[in-house]
Design a protein around this motif. Structure first.
Motif, PDB file in Angstrom:
ATOM      1  N   LYS A 180     -10.117  16.672 -46.752  1.00 33.77           N
ATOM      2  CA  LYS A 180      -9.187  17.798 -46.780  1.00 33.77           C
ATOM      3  C   LYS A 180      -8.035  17.602 -45.787  1.00 33.77           C
ATOM      4  O   LYS A 180      -7.039  18.321 -45.841  1.00 33.77           O
ATOM      5  N   HIS A 181      -8.178  16.637 -44.864  1.00 30.41           N
ATOM      6  CA  HIS A 181      -7.118  16.276 -43.918  1.00 30.41           C
ATOM      7  C   HIS A 181      -6.438  14.962 -44.287  1.00 30.41           C
ATOM      8  O   HIS A 181      -5.419  14.599 -43.701  1.00 30.41           O
ATOM      9  N   PHE A 182      -7.005  14.244 -45.216  1.00 32.23           N
ATOM     10  CA  PHE A 182      -6.711  12.827 -45.411  1.00 32.23           C
ATOM     11  C   PHE A 182      -5.317  12.590 -45.991  1.00 32.23           C
ATOM     12  O   PHE A 182      -4.975  13.099 -47.051  1.00 32.23           O
ATOM     13  N   ASN A 183      -4.548  11.786 -45.275  1.00 36.93           N
ATOM     14  CA  ASN A 183      -3.238  11.335 -45.736  1.00 36.93           C
ATOM     15  C   ASN A 183      -3.351   9.857 -46.094  1.00 36.93           C
ATOM     16  O   ASN A 183      -3.385   9.000 -45.205  1.00 36.93           O
ATOM     17  N   PRO A 184      -3.418   9.499 -47.384  1.00 32.66           N
ATOM     18  CA  PRO A 184      -3.582   8.091 -47.759  1.00 32.66           C
ATOM     19  C   PRO A 184      -2.437   7.188 -47.334  1.00 32.66           C
ATOM     20  O   PRO A 184      -2.583   5.960 -47.376  1.00 32.66           O
ATOM     21  N   LEU A 185      -1.303   7.758 -46.942  1.00 33.98           N
ATOM     22  CA  LEU A 185      -0.189   6.945 -46.466  1.00 33.98           C
ATOM     23  C   LEU A 185      -0.175   6.856 -44.941  1.00 33.98           C
ATOM     24  O   LEU A 185       0.820   6.479 -44.339  1.00 33.98           O
ATOM     25  N   GLY A 186      -1.291   7.215 -44.329  1.00 31.18           N
ATOM     26  CA  GLY A 186      -1.342   7.309 -42.873  1.00 31.18           C
ATOM     27  C   GLY A 186      -1.191   6.007 -42.135  1.00 31.18           C
ATOM     28  O   GLY A 186      -0.753   5.990 -40.991  1.00 31.18           O
ATOM     29  N   ARG A 187      -1.540   4.878 -42.759  1.00 34.28           N
ATOM     30  CA  ARG A 187      -1.468   3.613 -42.015  1.00 34.28           C
ATOM     31  C   ARG A 187      -0.031   3.258 -41.653  1.00 34.28           C
ATOM     32  O   ARG A 187       0.233   2.708 -40.589  1.00 34.28           O
ATOM     33  N   GLY A 188       0.910   3.579 -42.515  1.00 36.25           N
ATOM     34  CA  GLY A 188       2.292   3.267 -42.209  1.00 36.25           C
ATOM     35  C   GLY A 188       2.939   4.246 -41.262  1.00 36.25           C
ATOM     36  O   GLY A 188       4.076   4.041 -40.827  1.00 36.25           O
ATOM     37  N   GLY A 189       2.228   5.324 -40.911  1.00 35.35           N
ATOM     38  CA  GLY A 189       2.810   6.325 -40.030  1.00 35.35           C
ATOM     39  C   GLY A 189       3.905   7.130 -40.686  1.00 35.35           C
ATOM     40  O   GLY A 189       4.702   7.764 -40.002  1.00 35.35           O
TER      41      GLY A 189
END
Length: 323
Positions: A180-189
């Protein structure tokens, strides 16, 4: 520390368990996602965390581990609206596809990721399949005005395994809160706006605390049966968060609305898809609560886009700076 040592820290019961630091939580979750834990250890982790409860630092650490294992993608042309959809329809139709397509119509890029561990529920992905949308096999950033669908197994197989553990153990585990918090683009910041939902009011504070710890951007609301879409029967409270800080709060819940909207007569995917199509084509009225939610997301997206223009460098992927 070893997995056994971490289990000793979190497995001493509600009063004796010790919270993990953010780096410790990231290390432990990394082992789980990489399949380095014995099945008994996975079960022990799920039960121990269920009894102890997660802290904001632990949740942020778990997300750090997830982000570190995601593929790198090209920077999106505009901040992406992320819709986690993991509950589906039980007593009410799943209207997350309608929300997603309304946002697409506003020109926003939308990434919907999800699945359900309960086979008896109608999912957003099933409804969208009737509307001509299929899941992608590889992660990428959607373009403005585009809807991209992803399943958890295509994103992180280890995450999907943790979600599937519910069927064996019979209880939810931290993965069900993490998505519910997960941003799949999070690795690129990259700056992404996560529309997060909760079913119990006390989780409004814990979710806000997690985004504060992670420095994230989110719109939080009490969703419809655990889906990130406003309940058509009542106006939910909503909290807007940018860079971990609350920037705006919308009206508190005020009970049922005066005139209840017309909803699909059945919960199956075909009936819900037909209803969604009719609303988009103006043949049925758009529920007022969804209209309010769309306006809130568009306004928050505009603020985020202003703060993170395309010329700005990507936010660094460091503790406290995840998008």
């Amino acid at each position: 520390m070893s997995i056994q040592q971490y289990l000793k820290e979190i497995g001493r019961g509600k009063d004796g368990a010790r919270p993990l630091s953010r780096p410790q939580a990231a290390e432990l979750m990394g082992w789980l996602l990489d399949g380095q834990a014995h099945p008994l250890q996975v079960g022990a982790f799920c039960l121990a965390m269920r009894i102890k409860g997660e802290t904001a630092a632990e949740m942020a650490g778990f997300m750090d581990a997830m982000h570190a294992r995601l593929p790198l993608t090209e920077a999106p042309a505009s901040p992406v609206v992320v819709l986690p959809s993991y509950n589906g329809a039980r007593r009410l139709p799943v209207l997350t596809p309608l929300l997603a397509l309304l946002l697409v119509r506003e020109g926003l890029p939308v990434l919907l990721h999800g699945a359900t561990t309960e086979t008896s529920r109608t999912t957003a992905t099933q409804v969208l399949a009737h509307l001509g949308h299929s899941p992608e096999s590889h992660l990428r950033a959607p373009d403005p005005g585009e809807l991209l669908l992803m399943g958890p197994r295509q994103l992180l197989p280890g995450l999907a395994d943790l979600l599937d553990a519910r069927a064996t153990i019979g209880l939810r585990n931290p993965a069900h809160s993490l998505v519910k918090h997960f941003n799949p683009l999070g690795r690129g910041g990259f700056a992404s706006l996560v529309v997060g939902c909760y079913t119990h009011p006390e989780y409004a504070l814990s979710m806000a605390a997690t985004h504060a710890e992670a420095g994230g951007h989110a719109l939080l609301l009490r969703g419809m049966e655990g889906e990130p879409v406003a309940d058509p029967r009542r106006q939910p409270a909503m909290r807007a968060i940018l860079h971990g800080q609350t920037v705006q709060e919308w009206t508190t819940e005020s009970g049922t609305i005066p005139t209840l909207p017309e909803l699909p007569p059945h919960l199956d995917a075909a009936a819900t898809a037909a209803f969604t199509r009719e609303v988009l084509q103006g043949q049925r009225p758009l529920p007022a609560t969804l209209a309010t939610q769309v306006q809130a997301i568009v306004a928050l997206h505009r603020q985020l886009q202003t703060a993170c223009t395309p010329a700005s460098p990507a936010l660094p992927v460091t503790p406290g700076a995840h998008a």
